[in-house]
Design an enzyme around this catalytic site. Structure first.
Site, short mmCIF file in Angstrom:
data_model
loop_
_atom_site.label_atom_id
_atom_site.label_comp_id
_atom_site.label_asym_id
_atom_site.label_seq_id
_atom_site.Cartn_x
_atom_site.Cartn_y
_atom_site.Cartn_z
N HIS A 183 8.50 1.73 5.53
CA HIS A 183 9.33 1.07 4.51
C HIS A 183 10.79 0.98 4.91
O HIS A 183 11.48 0.04 4.53
CB HIS A 183 9.15 1.74 3.15
N GLU A 424 -5.50 -3.59 0.30
CA GLU A 424 -4.85 -2.80 1.36
C GLU A 424 -5.62 -1.53 1.69
O GLU A 424 -5.11 -0.66 2.39
CB GLU A 424 -3.37 -2.53 1.03
N ASP A 448 -0.52 -1.45 5.00
CA ASP A 448 -1.36 -0.32 4.61
C ASP A 448 -2.79 -0.52 5.09
O ASP A 448 -3.44 0.44 5.50
CB ASP A 448 -1.34 -0.12 3.09
N CYS A 495 0.57 -10.72 2.65
CA CYS A 495 1.99 -10.41 2.42
C CYS A 495 2.47 -9.24 3.28
O CYS A 495 3.62 -8.83 3.18
CB CYS A 495 2.26 -10.14 0.95
C1 PEP Z 1 1.42 -3.72 2.73
O1 PEP Z 1 0.95 -2.59 2.66
O2 PEP Z 1 1.11 -4.54 3.64
C2 PEP Z 1 2.41 -4.20 1.74
C3 PEP Z 1 2.81 -5.46 1.71
O3 PEP Z 1 2.93 -3.28 0.88
P1 PEP Z 1 4.02 -2.19 1.32
O4 PEP Z 1 4.46 -2.52 2.71
O5 PEP Z 1 5.13 -2.24 0.35
O6 PEP Z 1 3.24 -0.91 1.25
MG MG Z 2 1.23 -1.43 0.82
#
Ligand code: PEP
Ligand code: MG
Length: 534
Positions: A183, A424, A448, A495
């Site tokens: 993140h 995910e 994820d 995404c």
């Molecule tokens: C992901 O896991 O790909 C996602 C878009 O969510 P985050 O990166 O916020 O966990």
């Molecule tokens: Mg995620």
């Protein structure tokens, strides 16, 4: 040789600046009962910590009124009395005594109606942590010495750390830990800060205050650059800026392939400013708004009213659809003021929807705020970390409770808000056909998904080099999800960071995907690839 290669590029760009080295140590709070003969030395440790920390705050060369006020809080008579009592009479060890005493004041300040006291809650946290860091032998100065825009060097930083520094003070970021999907890397991308992560071996060679060049395209660091090297990188930077300007010309052009197939390309955002930047480059839809970022960089949970205001502004600002994901904390996103307890495997533990379903103080204000804001725009609600259909059904029941309450209160909301889930986890893939019957859209979180599918911790640099771009198992998982969505006539987008990777996008288009949501820096490069795809 002053050129170091290593780490992984997490957010592209080139920057030249001074190193600001942060030494951060985490501090689990020890908890034990003092024996009679330990009491006086323990109290003495506290007095020494008070002395050292308050002097440090007062003598820092950038000492401001904030730091002076913090020094006062270190020496505050009533807090000191509180700690003394906890050590001398309750026989608590000094770390616990300090932590609990400041915690009591924190609660008092936060609950106060006086805005000044409320504001001082963050000072209480800072002061508490400085004392604890001192007591545990850490030499961290946090960011108190950061007086000019610099390249931040740290073993690891949490999203809340980085958001606590004004972004114009961060010219670049070099971290020992992390991967391109962690993140902190996503935040760097969103703030358009050049960043290298997983550069553990390089960190000891970087000296605080020294000038360096960070080339986050090639994952290269140049220490004490010569004037020739500075010139070389300045011209490289110019080239990249020219390329960016070229890409900016795409703004008014549609997102279509060469055969004129329209592709829905949306943006991943975490705050209003970023949504505004997406608008500027011609991106109307927000495909993933990570709502947890509204919860960071503050000292308490945002109220229903605060969230309503934020979602309302967001919906009014965006021209298109806005997909807001409900709170997804845990894993590498923790809220400093909302401890969830230590876990051996936080990514496999109490995370996202699992926390949410347990805690009314989290779901109720957010779901009510989202419903209330829905009348101001084109809202979609997205639930993270779904592993089975029962979780989705429970979430929908919570939404129904909120709708009934608002109905009774005579507050209006849209009744047809599309509800989607993040795909995910491997379990969600295997059950995608069933899940698709209970929701309106899918959004595939490949960050994820990759971590859970291949058992690769997304924050661990020791395993980040094991990622292949598009391994077979991931392709199968994507294909299975796409099929389940198509058969059930619901849209599906990708995404995760994979959607922003120019080396992957052609394959994803060939598989049949036609919706993507990407970080701001990836929008134009991906748009260019789509427009060149046959
Ligand atoms: C992901 O896991 O790909 C996602 C878009 O969510 P985050 O990166 O916020 O966990
Ligand atoms: Mg995620």
């Amino acid at each position: 040789m002053n050129k170091l290669h290593g780490g992984i590029s997490a957010s592209e760009g080139i920057t030249i600046g001074q190193a600001y080295v942060v030494i951060r140590k985490s501090f689990p709070i020890p908890n034990y009962l003092l024996s009679e003969n330990q009491i006086s030395s323990e109290y003495q440790r506290y007095l020494t910590a008070v002395e050292v920390v308050s002097n440090e705050l007062l003598t820092l060369h950038d000492s401001t009124s904030i730091l002076a006020a913090q020094a006062e809080l270190v020496r505050d008579e009533s807090i000191m009395e509180h700690v003394k009592l906890a050590i001398n009479q309750k026989r608590k060890n000094v770390e616990l005594a300090v932590y609990e005493s400041y915690q009591d004041y924190l609660t008092l300040f936060e609950q106060s109606d006086d805005p000044y006291l409320k504001e001082r809650a963050t000072d209480i946290i800072e002061v508490r942590d400085l004392l604890l860091l001192h007591l545990q032998g850490a030499s961290e100065k946090l960011f108190h010495n950061l007086i000019k825009p610099s390249i931040i060097i740290a073993e690891d930083l949490s999203p809340s750390d980085i958001l606590a520094i004004p972004s114009n003070m961060i010219k670049g970021l070099i971290l020992g830990q992390g991967s391109s999907n962690s993140h902190i890397a996503l935040i760097a991308k969103s703030l358009e800060i050049p960043a290298i992560v997983a550069a553990k071996e390089l960190l000891p060679q970087i000296i605080n205050g020294e000038e360096l060049i960070l080339d986050a395209y090639e994952a290269v660091i140049i220490l004490k650059p010569t004037s020739d090297q500075i010139e070389e990188y300045q011209s490289k930077l110019k080239e990249f800026l020219t390329l960016k300007q070229e890409e900016a010309k795409l703004t008014l052009l549609p997102v279509v392939t060469l055969s004129q197939k329209p592709i829905k390309l949306s943006g991943n955002a975490m705050n209003l400013e970023e949504v505004a930047r997406f608008q500027k480059i011609g991106c109307e839809n927000i495909g993933l708004f990570r709502s947890e970022f509204l919860y960071l960089n503050r000292s308490n949970l945002p109220s229903e009213q605060e969230q309503y205001q934020a979602y309302k502004e967001l919906l009014l600002l965006a021209d298109g659809e806005v997909t807001i994901r409900t709170l997804d904390i845990g894993g590498d996103k923790t809220l400093p003021y909302y401890p969830l307890g230590a876990e051996n495997n936080p990514f496999l533990g109490y995370r996202g929807i699992r926390i949410y379903l347990d805690r009314e103080e989290l779901w109720k204000p957010q779901l009510r705020a989202l419903l209330k804001a829905s009348i101001h725009g084109n809202l979609r609600i997205l639930f993270p970390m779904i592993t089975e259909v029962s979780e989705l059904i429970q979430m929908q029941q919570l939404l129904t409770i909120c709708k009934e309450e608002l109905g009774q209160e005579g507050i209006s909301f849209r009744t047809n808000i599309p509800i989607g889930i993040m795909i995910e986890t491997p379990a969600a893939i295997l059950d995608a056909a069933v899940l698709a019957k209970h929701c309106d859209f899918f959004s595939i979180g490949t960050n994820d998904l990759t971590q859970y599918l291949f058992a690769i911790d997304r924050t661990n640099p020791m395993v980040s080099n094991r990622y292949e771009l598009l391994p077979n198992a991931l392709l199968s998982a994507l294909t299975m999800t796409l099929r389940a969505a198509k058969e059930n006539h619901i849209p599906v987008s990708i995404c995760g960071e994979l959607a922003g990777n120019v080396a992957a996008i052609d394959t994803l288009l060939t598989l049949g995907f036609d919706e993507f949501s990407v970080a701001i820096t990836r929008y134009n490069p991906i748009k260019r690839c789509i427009r060149n795809y046959p």
